[in-house]
Design a protein around this motif. Structure first.
Motif, PDB file in Angstrom:
ATOM      1  N   ASN A  41     -20.885  49.347  50.182  1.00 41.19           N
ATOM      2  CA  ASN A  41     -20.459  48.836  51.485  1.00 41.19           C
ATOM      3  C   ASN A  41     -21.602  48.684  52.482  1.00 41.19           C
ATOM      4  N   LEU A  42     -22.783  49.171  52.149  1.00 42.94           N
ATOM      5  CA  LEU A  42     -23.914  49.009  53.062  1.00 42.94           C
ATOM      6  C   LEU A  42     -24.263  47.537  53.264  1.00 42.94           C
ATOM      7  N   GLN A  43     -24.014  46.724  52.246  1.00 37.01           N
ATOM      8  CA  GLN A  43     -24.295  45.301  52.368  1.00 37.01           C
ATOM      9  C   GLN A  43     -23.415  44.667  53.428  1.00 37.01           C
ATOM     10  N   ALA A  44     -22.220  45.195  53.617  1.00 45.32           N
ATOM     11  CA  ALA A  44     -21.311  44.658  54.629  1.00 45.32           C
ATOM     12  C   ALA A  44     -21.718  45.079  56.035  1.00 45.32           C
ATOM     13  N   MET A  45     -22.694  45.943  56.162  1.00 46.92           N
ATOM     14  CA  MET A  45     -23.120  46.402  57.474  1.00 46.92           C
ATOM     15  C   MET A  45     -24.224  45.516  58.068  1.00 46.92           C
ATOM     16  N   GLU A  46     -24.618  44.472  57.370  1.00 47.20           N
ATOM     17  CA  GLU A  46     -25.617  43.564  57.916  1.00 47.20           C
ATOM     18  C   GLU A  46     -25.008  42.839  59.115  1.00 47.20           C
ATOM     19  N   PRO A  47     -25.783  42.635  60.173  1.00 51.57           N
ATOM     20  CA  PRO A  47     -25.230  42.026  61.391  1.00 51.57           C
ATOM     21  C   PRO A  47     -24.549  40.683  61.159  1.00 51.57           C
ATOM     22  N   GLU A  48     -25.140  39.839  60.345  1.00 46.43           N
ATOM     23  CA  GLU A  48     -24.554  38.512  60.116  1.00 46.43           C
ATOM     24  C   GLU A  48     -23.194  38.629  59.425  1.00 46.43           C
ATOM     25  N   THR A  49     -23.097  39.516  58.429  1.00 47.28           N
ATOM     26  CA  THR A  49     -21.842  39.711  57.719  1.00 47.28           C
ATOM     27  C   THR A  49     -20.786  40.295  58.648  1.00 47.28           C
ATOM     28  N   LEU A  50     -21.168  41.271  59.465  1.00 43.65           N
ATOM     29  CA  LEU A  50     -20.225  41.849  60.420  1.00 43.65           C
ATOM     30  C   LEU A  50     -19.718  40.793  61.390  1.00 43.65           C
ATOM     31  N   PHE A  51     -20.617  39.956  61.877  1.00 49.00           N
ATOM     32  CA  PHE A  51     -20.244  38.917  62.832  1.00 49.00           C
ATOM     33  C   PHE A  51     -19.253  37.948  62.204  1.00 49.00           C
ATOM     34  N   LYS A  52     -19.520  37.546  60.968  1.00 48.94           N
ATOM     35  CA  LYS A  52     -18.611  36.617  60.287  1.00 48.94           C
ATOM     36  C   LYS A  52     -17.263  37.271  59.997  1.00 48.94           C
ATOM     37  N   THR A  53     -17.271  38.564  59.705  1.00 52.19           N
ATOM     38  CA  THR A  53     -16.029  39.268  59.400  1.00 52.19           C
ATOM     39  C   THR A  53     -15.185  39.472  60.642  1.00 52.19           C
ATOM     40  N   TRP A  54     -15.806  39.853  61.741  1.00 50.41           N
ATOM     41  CA  TRP A  54     -15.067  40.206  62.945  1.00 50.41           C
ATOM     42  C   TRP A  54     -14.632  39.004  63.762  1.00 50.41           C
ATOM     43  N   LEU A  55     -15.439  37.950  63.799  1.00 51.69           N
ATOM     44  CA  LEU A  55     -15.147  36.848  64.707  1.00 51.69           C
ATOM     45  C   LEU A  55     -15.076  35.481  64.031  1.00 51.69           C
ATOM     46  N   PRO A  56     -14.439  35.346  62.898  1.00 50.94           N
ATOM     47  CA  PRO A  56     -14.463  34.030  62.255  1.00 50.94           C
ATOM     48  C   PRO A  56     -13.682  32.976  63.018  1.00 50.94           C
ATOM     49  N   ALA A  57     -12.488  33.283  63.467  1.00 49.30           N
ATOM     50  CA  ALA A  57     -11.660  32.276  64.122  1.00 49.30           C
ATOM     51  C   ALA A  57     -12.211  31.917  65.491  1.00 49.30           C
ATOM     52  N   GLN A  58     -12.653  32.902  66.254  1.00 53.13           N
ATOM     53  CA  GLN A  58     -13.160  32.638  67.594  1.00 53.13           C
ATOM     54  C   GLN A  58     -14.420  31.785  67.548  1.00 53.13           C
ATOM     55  N   VAL A  59     -15.298  32.080  66.608  1.00 49.90           N
ATOM     56  CA  VAL A  59     -16.549  31.322  66.511  1.00 49.90           C
ATOM     57  C   VAL A  59     -16.262  29.895  66.098  1.00 49.90           C
ATOM     58  N   GLN A  60     -15.373  29.721  65.144  1.00 50.79           N
ATOM     59  CA  GLN A  60     -15.041  28.363  64.722  1.00 50.79           C
ATOM     60  C   GLN A  60     -14.396  27.599  65.865  1.00 50.79           C
ATOM     61  N   GLY A  61     -13.545  28.268  66.624  1.00 52.81           N
ATOM     62  CA  GLY A  61     -12.923  27.613  67.771  1.00 52.81           C
ATOM     63  C   GLY A  61     -13.948  27.230  68.814  1.00 52.81           C
ATOM     64  N   LEU A  62     -14.910  28.095  69.053  1.00 53.41           N
ATOM     65  CA  LEU A  62     -15.971  27.772  70.012  1.00 53.41           C
ATOM     66  C   LEU A  62     -16.831  26.608  69.521  1.00 53.41           C
ATOM     67  N   GLU A  63     -17.124  26.618  68.228  1.00 56.69           N
ATOM     68  CA  GLU A  63     -17.918  25.526  67.670  1.00 56.69           C
ATOM     69  C   GLU A  63     -17.172  24.199  67.793  1.00 56.69           C
ATOM     70  N   GLN A  64     -15.871  24.207  67.527  1.00 53.65           N
ATOM     71  CA  GLN A  64     -15.088  22.982  67.638  1.00 53.65           C
ATOM     72  C   GLN A  64     -15.032  22.511  69.086  1.00 53.65           C
ATOM     73  N   MET A  65     -14.872  23.436  70.017  1.00 54.91           N
ATOM     74  CA  MET A  65     -14.835  23.070  71.425  1.00 54.91           C
ATOM     75  C   MET A  65     -16.189  22.502  71.866  1.00 54.91           C
ATOM     76  N   GLN A  66     -17.271  23.102  71.387  1.00 57.33           N
ATOM     77  CA  GLN A  66     -18.603  22.603  71.728  1.00 57.33           C
ATOM     78  C   GLN A  66     -18.791  21.184  71.169  1.00 57.33           C
ATOM     79  N   LYS A  67     -18.380  20.949  69.934  1.00 53.10           N
ATOM     80  CA  LYS A  67     -18.496  19.610  69.351  1.00 53.10           C
ATOM     81  C   LYS A  67     -17.676  18.601  70.149  1.00 53.10           C
ATOM     82  N   PHE A  68     -16.479  19.027  70.569  1.00 54.41           N
ATOM     83  CA  PHE A  68     -15.633  18.142  71.366  1.00 54.41           C
ATOM     84  C   PHE A  68     -16.328  17.765  72.674  1.00 54.41           C
TER      85      PHE A  68
END
Length: 86
Positions: A41-68
Motif C-alpha cells: 500500500n505504500l505505492q498508493a501513498m504517492e501524492p499523484e495517486t492520492l490526488f487521483k483517488t480522492w478527487l477524480p470527479a471534482q478535477v474532471q468537472g473543473l477541467e471540463q468547466m475550464q475547457k468550456f
C-alpha cells in the motif's frame, strides 16, 4: 502474617507452567502479513495517486468547466476579430 513469594522465570516458562498456548508463531505470521500489506500500500501513498483517488470527479468537472470557458473565450475572440474585419 504476611507471606510473599517471588517467582523468577522466563515468559516461556510461565506460559508452559500455566498451560497457555505459544502464540509466537501466529504473531510472527500476522506481523509478516501486515508488513507485506503495508509495503504493497505504500505505492498508493504517492501524492499523484492520492490526488487521483480522492478527487477524480471534482478535477474532471473543473477541467471540463475550464475547457468550456476557454472555448467560449475563443468563440468571443474570433467573433470580435471577425466582426471588425467586416
Amino acid at each position: 502474617m504476611k507471606i510473599s513469594i517471588d517467582v523468577d522465570c522466563t515468559p516461556e516458562e510461565a506460559r508452559t507452567f500455566l498451560g497457555l498456548p505459544d502464540v509466537k508463531p501466529m504473531q510472527d505470521a500476522m506481523m509478516m502479513e501486515i508488513q507485506n500489506r503495508m509495503m504493497a500500500n505504500l505505492q498508493a501513498m504517492e501524492p499523484e495517486t492520492l490526488f487521483k483517488t480522492w478527487l477524480p470527479a471534482q478535477v474532471q468537472g473543473l477541467e471540463q468547466m475550464q475547457k468550456f470557458f476557454w472555448s467560449q473565450f475563443a468563440k468571443g475572440a474570433s467573433a470580435a476579430s471577425g466582426g471588425q474585419g467586416k
